[in-house]
Each structure stands twice: as structure tokens, then as C-alpha cells.
Motif scaffolding. Sequence first.
Motif, PDB file in Angstrom:
ATOM      1  N   VAL A 201     -69.705  14.630   3.264  1.00 44.61           N
ATOM      2  CA  VAL A 201     -69.462  15.001   4.532  1.00 44.61           C
ATOM      3  C   VAL A 201     -69.368  16.548   3.042  1.00 44.61           C
ATOM      4  CG1 VAL A 201     -68.070  16.384   5.899  1.00 44.61           C
ATOM      5  CG2 VAL A 201     -68.874  13.567   5.566  1.00 44.61           C
ATOM      6  N   ILE A 202     -69.676  18.165   3.202  1.00 44.08           N
ATOM      7  CA  ILE A 202     -69.278  19.382   2.652  1.00 44.08           C
ATOM      8  C   ILE A 202     -68.216  20.185   3.509  1.00 44.08           C
ATOM      9  CG2 ILE A 202     -70.201  21.468   1.765  1.00 44.08           C
ATOM     10  CD1 ILE A 202     -72.873  19.581   0.641  1.00 44.08           C
ATOM     11  N   PHE A 203     -67.077  20.022   3.813  1.00 43.47           N
ATOM     12  CA  PHE A 203     -66.652  21.074   3.999  1.00 43.47           C
ATOM     13  C   PHE A 203     -66.696  22.628   3.689  1.00 43.47           C
ATOM     14  CE2 PHE A 203     -63.733  17.341   5.149  1.00 43.47           C
ATOM     15  CZ  PHE A 203     -64.611  16.860   6.107  1.00 43.47           C
ATOM     16  N   LEU A 309     -65.994  23.414  -0.495  1.00 40.35           N
ATOM     17  CA  LEU A 309     -67.161  24.040  -1.016  1.00 40.35           C
ATOM     18  C   LEU A 309     -66.931  25.406   0.079  1.00 40.35           C
ATOM     19  CD1 LEU A 309     -70.877  23.587  -1.598  1.00 40.35           C
ATOM     20  CD2 LEU A 309     -69.212  23.165  -2.534  1.00 40.35           C
ATOM     21  N   GLY A 310     -65.733  27.004  -0.753  1.00 39.13           N
ATOM     22  CA  GLY A 310     -65.457  27.178  -0.582  1.00 39.13           C
ATOM     23  C   GLY A 310     -64.862  28.415  -1.330  1.00 39.13           C
ATOM     24  N   ASP A 410     -56.137  29.373  -1.972  1.00 34.97           N
ATOM     25  CA  ASP A 410     -57.023  29.089  -1.680  1.00 34.97           C
ATOM     26  C   ASP A 410     -56.080  29.182  -0.274  1.00 34.97           C
ATOM     27  OD1 ASP A 410     -57.432  26.356  -1.493  1.00 34.97           O
ATOM     28  OD2 ASP A 410     -59.464  26.486  -0.862  1.00 34.97           O
ATOM     29  N   MET A 411     -57.228  28.303   1.133  1.00 37.23           N
ATOM     30  CA  MET A 411     -55.920  27.829   2.138  1.00 37.23           C
ATOM     31  C   MET A 411     -56.195  26.689   2.254  1.00 37.23           C
ATOM     32  SD  MET A 411     -55.493  31.245   4.220  1.00 37.23           S
ATOM     33  CE  MET A 411     -54.242  30.263   5.084  1.00 37.23           C
ATOM     34  N   GLU A 412     -57.753  26.570   2.080  1.00 36.78           N
ATOM     35  CA  GLU A 412     -58.056  24.958   2.234  1.00 36.78           C
ATOM     36  C   GLU A 412     -57.985  23.327   1.467  1.00 36.78           C
ATOM     37  OE1 GLU A 412     -59.186  28.412   4.225  1.00 36.78           O
ATOM     38  OE2 GLU A 412     -59.572  26.953   2.285  1.00 36.78           O
ATOM     39  N   SER A 413     -58.111  23.617   0.250  1.00 41.04           N
ATOM     40  CA  SER A 413     -58.880  22.267  -1.196  1.00 41.04           C
ATOM     41  C   SER A 413     -57.361  21.483  -1.227  1.00 41.04           C
ATOM     42  CB  SER A 413     -58.381  23.113  -2.189  1.00 41.04           C
ATOM     43  OG  SER A 413     -60.127  23.649  -2.104  1.00 41.04           O
ATOM     44  N   LEU A 430     -64.967  22.307  -5.308  1.00 33.92           N
ATOM     45  CA  LEU A 430     -66.081  23.254  -5.660  1.00 33.92           C
ATOM     46  C   LEU A 430     -65.704  24.546  -5.335  1.00 33.92           C
ATOM     47  CD1 LEU A 430     -67.122  23.480  -8.693  1.00 33.92           C
ATOM     48  CD2 LEU A 430     -69.400  23.788  -7.726  1.00 33.92           C
ATOM     49  N   LEU A 431     -64.895  25.375  -5.950  1.00 30.15           N
ATOM     50  CA  LEU A 431     -64.290  27.385  -5.579  1.00 30.15           C
ATOM     51  C   LEU A 431     -65.381  27.822  -5.671  1.00 30.15           C
ATOM     52  CD1 LEU A 431     -60.821  26.427  -4.611  1.00 30.15           C
ATOM     53  CD2 LEU A 431     -62.828  26.108  -3.351  1.00 30.15           C
ATOM     54  N   CYS A 432     -65.316  29.303  -5.729  1.00 31.22           N
ATOM     55  CA  CYS A 432     -66.497  30.152  -6.080  1.00 31.22           C
ATOM     56  C   CYS A 432     -64.896  31.784  -6.109  1.00 31.22           C
ATOM     57  CB  CYS A 432     -67.850  30.628  -5.649  1.00 31.22           C
ATOM     58  SG  CYS A 432     -68.238  31.863  -6.415  1.00 31.22           S
TER      59      CYS A 432
END
Length: 492
Positions: A201-203, A309-310, A410-413, A430-432
Motif C-alpha cells: 500500500v502506498i499513501f 510518498l508525499g 510534513d503532516m502525515e509521515s 520517502l518524501l520530496c
Amino acid sequence: MTTQPRRFDNAKAAVAAITQLYDKSTSRLQDAFIAFTRGKDFDHRVRAFYPYVSVNTSSLPTLDARTPFGFVSDTGSYTTTLTRPDIFARYLEEQIALLLRNTGTDVEVGESTTPIPIHFALGEDYHAESGLDYGRLALLPQIFDVPDLTIMDDRIANGIDVRSPDGAKPLALFTAPRIDLSLMRLKHYTGTSARHFQNFVIFTNYQFYIDEFVRLAQTILARGEGGSLGSGYTAFVEPGNVVTELEEETQKLDVSGRYPPRLPQMPAYHLKRADDSGITMINIGVGPSNAKNISDHVAVLRPHAWLMLGHCAGLRNSQMLGDYVLAHAYLRQDQVLDADLPREVPVPALAEIQIAIERAVGRVTGLTGYDLKRVMRTGTVATVDDRNWELRPSTVQNLPFIQSRAIALDMESSTIAANGFRFRVPYGTLLCVSDKPLHGQLKLPGMADSFYRERVSQHLAVGLETMALLRDTDKRQLHSRKLRSFNEVAFQ
């Protein structure tokens, strides 16, 4: 009439018995409900009960110390209620087979004392209250069992010793009513049935990633292969349970289902494989509340891994827009999980996930070794619950950011990772970097649009490559023992 319990030394036969019990119970409730909607009056309560599986062992065989799950930690009785064998049959067969092998004793299957609520017996595609007038609605709880929140909680997952009325310890993290609630919520929030969800699953928090995933999935099915993602994809599912299926004999695409008039709150898309080892992608939107909400429910499906992924704010001036951040620690300031997993509980990085993500970044970018550090930093990710954190007067001197050596925000990881840890689901981030507010580069429309066009495709490619790598990893290794405690339930 209650069905007598039966004992089994074969997992497939045990699951067949579980299925028979469940189907018999739900069919009885469904038939009675149809009669009720047509005006039939009942002079008795109509009830049916979830099946259960249990094991009772007086001795423990010696196991390989590397074994992460599939065994009981002590002698005694263990049990769990079960639901939806149409979704969980493969999972249950695997878990029961491990239990038989690692305990050396038979399992027992029978009817539990936990009633099946009528809403759950009807399934996620049926609205029980629809079409009932006020009088029939008032009678509904008097005739049928309705959902009872007092038996739907996460105490087992949170490490609280929960036992059945006869003193048996839990075999699984979730009871049947808790699972059923989540299956209903998944349909509501994602617009797709739980039966379509895959084990990887990818969020994400942007629809741009979903658009690219849809394009890629359709290309894979049209060509009948998945490139570096591997072959074996059989269907693609979109909100509304719109299924694009690759027919084996003709190799033609067949589309069924209907798109909803509007997208659900957290739309899900599923690139399916026959063994459920495909990829599910969900746009969870913004914020830790959404992140907790959706991962609370996906967790009951027992996926093999989930990945966030965000986009994030880069906290170091040396970072460039578009750089990647691989989280190896989390500064949890999201608050939403504090009651379930106190902030002082560490959420460790999982080596198997970290290695897969780094390898995937290398494969997609073509960079290796020290050169990879030009586009990816490993460090602490801070997660907050305030989207406008930049407006706080003390932001530049925020001690937690400084003391934790945080490199991204961020707000989710952290929420996704913490819930993965809580529910024993392997997790990674993994964020960008999409802006650097502390260094004068704010996320404004022109800059953001350019960034999205340039980076989304590559970032998603890294996420999909990561999942392909994890799919080839031994599941006993993937489900790290770091996720499990000393008095853990047997089921994965």
C-alpha cells in the motif's frame, strides 16, 4: 441450534469450516432482514454468531529464534473471532497452517458467543436503514443485533491483555466486529470494496501522484506486462469499483462498474495480482487525522508493507527543491496517536524497508554510492498537526527541530509510521522537498506547479520500484521482529 465445535489438523479444511459457519450465519440474518423489510413481525430476537478458531497447548516446541509470527508465546488457550472469509481465506489458511506447525496441536473451529450485527451481515454494499420507515427503524435493534462499540477497540494492538470470557488469550490483533467496522469504513472513505485491496500500500497526499499511477496502471494492463515492476498484473480498480480486467484467453481489456458522481474523501486505486501482491494507492489528503483514520482501517487487512510518498518542507538550506528525504527517525508532534502510542515510545526505522527504498532511488535515478547523496538525504522527519506552522513566531528557533536534527517537516509521515508500528505493518517514508519556508522559499502557485510537473513521475516510480523489491523479500524477514513484543499474538 448451535453447531458443535470441530477439531482440525489441516488448515484448508479448517478455513472451509469457518467459511461454512460464516455463510450459514449471514444467510440466516439476510433472509430474516429481507422478511423484516417486507413487513414480517418477529416474536423473537434473530441472532447469529461469528465463527472462532482456537488452540490449546500444554507444551511449546522449540522454534527458530528468527521466527517473527505464527506461534504462541506461552502455554494455554488462545482464540479469535473471524469474519469475511471471502476476503481473508488465503490469510487465514496461512496463519492456521503456521499455528498447526508451530504448536503441534489441532485447532478448534466453532460458533463464538459474539453476535454478528445485521449491518455487517448485509455487507458494505447495502444500507440497512434505507427504505425502512420510522416504525421499522425503531424495531430494528429489538429484532437484530446492531454494532456495539464496546467490543470494537484496539486494546489488543495497543498491548493491553484482553481475554475472552473463558480466559483465553487473543490469537489476532483484531476481533471480527472491529474488522467488519473497518471494512465498512474502507468502502465509505475510498470508494472501493475491501476485497480489492492489495498487500502493498502506498499513501500519498496529492492527486498528482494518483493521476500518474492511473496512467501507468492502464499502460501496464494494455501491454500485458509491468516492466521493472514485474508481470502478473490482472486488473486495475478505481473508485466506484470500476474494474479494468485483463482477460487471460483473449488478452483484451474488459471494463465493468460505474464511476461515482464525485470522488470519495480518500480515493483508492488498486493494481491487482491474482495472489493480492499488487499495489494499492490511496490519496489520504492532508493532515494526521486523515493519516490515522485510513491506516486504522487498512491495518485490518494485514498488508505486508505500507509506504508514505508525499511532499515536505526542507529544513536545511543545503537541500534543493526536488531532493528526496528517506526518514530514519520521526519527531512526533501530530498528537493524534498520543492516547494509543505515547510519544516516548520509539518508532524504529526498519532495515528491510530502508534498504529497498534506497535501492529503488538508485535504480530510478541511476545514481549510486556517494553520488546518491546529491539527491537524497537520510534523517529525522518532523510531523506536525498545523498546516500553517510557518506562521508561529518561534518557528526559526523551534528547539525540537534543532535538537532532533530534523531535516524535513510534513503532516502525515510520523502518523503513518507510528500506526504501522502499532499495528505491526512494515512501514517506510520517502518524501520530496517541495519548499523551504525557513530559507525564504515558500510554496507558492508558480513554483509549486513547476515542481509537481518535474518530480511526481520520478517519485512515484521510486515508490513502485520499492514495492516490487519488497514483494520479492521473504515475508518472514519483512515482518521484522522489531514490530512484535514478548507476549505477541500468533497471527501476522
